[in-house]
Design a protein around this motif. Sequence first.
Motif, short mmCIF file in Angstrom:
data_model
loop_
_atom_site.label_atom_id
_atom_site.label_comp_id
_atom_site.label_asym_id
_atom_site.label_seq_id
_atom_site.Cartn_x
_atom_site.Cartn_y
_atom_site.Cartn_z
N CYS A 105 0.85 -1.20 0.00
CA CYS A 105 0.00 0.00 0.00
C CYS A 105 0.88 1.24 0.00
CB CYS A 105 -0.90 -0.01 1.23
SG CYS A 105 -1.83 1.53 1.42
N PRO A 106 0.62 2.21 -0.87
CA PRO A 106 1.43 3.43 -0.89
C PRO A 106 1.50 4.16 0.45
CG PRO A 106 0.11 3.29 -2.87
CD PRO A 106 -0.35 2.18 -1.98
N LEU A 107 0.47 4.01 1.28
CA LEU A 107 0.49 4.67 2.59
C LEU A 107 1.45 3.96 3.56
CD1 LEU A 107 -3.29 5.55 2.96
CD2 LEU A 107 -1.42 6.99 2.15
N VAL A 108 1.65 2.66 3.36
CA VAL A 108 2.67 1.93 4.13
C VAL A 108 4.06 2.32 3.62
CG1 VAL A 108 3.58 -0.36 4.72
CG2 VAL A 108 1.10 0.01 4.64
N THR A 109 4.19 2.41 2.30
CA THR A 109 5.46 2.83 1.71
C THR A 109 5.86 4.21 2.24
OG1 THR A 109 5.02 1.55 -0.29
CG2 THR A 109 6.67 3.30 -0.47
N LYS A 110 4.88 5.10 2.43
CA LYS A 110 5.15 6.43 3.00
C LYS A 110 5.83 6.30 4.37
CE LYS A 110 2.46 10.04 5.34
NZ LYS A 110 2.61 9.54 6.71
N VAL A 195 10.53 13.95 17.03
CA VAL A 195 10.01 14.48 15.76
C VAL A 195 8.79 13.68 15.32
CG1 VAL A 195 10.54 14.94 13.34
CG2 VAL A 195 12.31 15.28 15.10
N SER A 196 7.71 14.40 14.97
CA SER A 196 6.46 13.76 14.53
C SER A 196 6.44 13.59 13.02
CB SER A 196 5.26 14.64 14.93
OG SER A 196 5.27 14.92 16.30
N PRO A 197 5.59 12.69 12.51
CA PRO A 197 5.41 12.61 11.05
C PRO A 197 4.86 13.93 10.51
CG PRO A 197 4.39 10.73 12.15
CD PRO A 197 4.76 11.71 13.22
N HIS A 198 5.23 14.27 9.25
CA HIS A 198 4.68 15.48 8.63
C HIS A 198 3.17 15.38 8.53
CE1 HIS A 198 8.46 17.35 7.76
NE2 HIS A 198 8.90 16.30 7.11
N LYS A 199 2.69 14.16 8.23
CA LYS A 199 1.26 13.93 8.10
C LYS A 199 0.96 12.64 8.85
CE LYS A 199 -2.32 13.83 4.50
NZ LYS A 199 -2.85 12.49 4.42
N CYS A 203 -3.84 5.54 8.38
CA CYS A 203 -4.35 5.85 7.04
C CYS A 203 -5.77 6.40 7.09
CB CYS A 203 -4.24 4.63 6.13
SG CYS A 203 -5.61 3.48 6.24
N TYR A 204 -6.14 7.10 6.04
CA TYR A 204 -7.45 7.74 5.94
C TYR A 204 -8.57 6.73 6.14
CZ TYR A 204 -8.39 5.51 1.50
OH TYR A 204 -8.64 4.55 0.57
N ALA A 205 -8.39 5.52 5.59
CA ALA A 205 -9.45 4.51 5.64
C ALA A 205 -9.67 4.02 7.06
CB ALA A 205 -9.11 3.34 4.72
N THR A 206 -8.58 3.80 7.79
CA THR A 206 -8.69 3.38 9.18
C THR A 206 -9.43 4.44 9.99
OG1 THR A 206 -6.64 2.09 9.05
CG2 THR A 206 -7.35 2.79 11.24
#
Length: 321
Positions: A105-110, A195-199, A203-206
């Motif tokens: 999933c691209p969101l995991v790749t992120k 340091v936190s993630p930028h976003k 994921c949006y779906a969860t």
Amino acid sequence: MTVAQKPPLDVMICAPRGFCAGVVRAIDAVEKALALYGPPVYVRHEIVHNKYVVESLRRKGAVFVDELDEIPPTGAPVIFSAHGVPKAVPEDARQRNFFAIDATCPLVTKVHREAEVHHRRGRHIVLVGHAGHPEVIGTMGQLPPGAISLVETIEDVTRLDIPAGDLAYVTQTTLSVDDTRDIVEALKSRFPAIVSPHKEDICYATTNRQEAVKRVAPQVDAMIVVGSPNSSNSQRLREVAERAGCPVSRLLLRAEDIDWSIYGAIRRLGLTAGASAPEVLVEEIIDAFAERYAVTVETVSTADESVFFPLPRELRGEAAE
């Protein structure tokens, strides 16, 4: 039993529910590979955590394996699941001359990329996630041993034995939004400069599916989450329903798993599905209740989803030809 004899039941269906864009992409990748190259198509790990989906793909010619050494020398496609894999897995595939296709999933790749950037900047990484989950194994496997510390609970944060210097955190994408918020607050309290993630990594779906459950759960006598026991996001939906005040919250794979003794006197039922559960299983459960109750169905929507992820490059257009 005639309709007049059936007790009434209001079914409140959560929306969004079911397949997310990452799951659609992963399943489509296996089906497109089967269409382009014919069976067998090898898949490392369950492509998504749903037995119904896996069995359906198996019947079409997908061969599921736990590790690459189970695959004989072949020119057939070898697909990595939506959960992501440690870096050692693509390297192993390259050494075996496999035609590898990454359906992560691209969101995991992120999250993988975030961890790599933090590592390059000299930060130690704290990963909020569940030990042993394929996504967590994949994320931890992006970096050398010792570069990432895993925490599952607030208690784990208090026990962390790491230097308080340069730190960053990332999270598994399928966690409980509320649980994760508490753990992150504990991390920031103990390590104010972390340091936190930028976003947000969850994921949006969860997030959307949990918000819909929070809306419905307090209004119903019972909640059914359609999904597999090994699906993290499905398990979290059941927990969210419980915490939101629903007296009975169950995770079910299929209608045949319904324990009817639980639902005898209910008048309102909430229904949702994890991100890897197909809509046909939701409909199957509605049909099962309709045999015993006079069912009316209402959809409770909290978000519109229009996210789309293209297929892996190897399966798109000219590349696939």
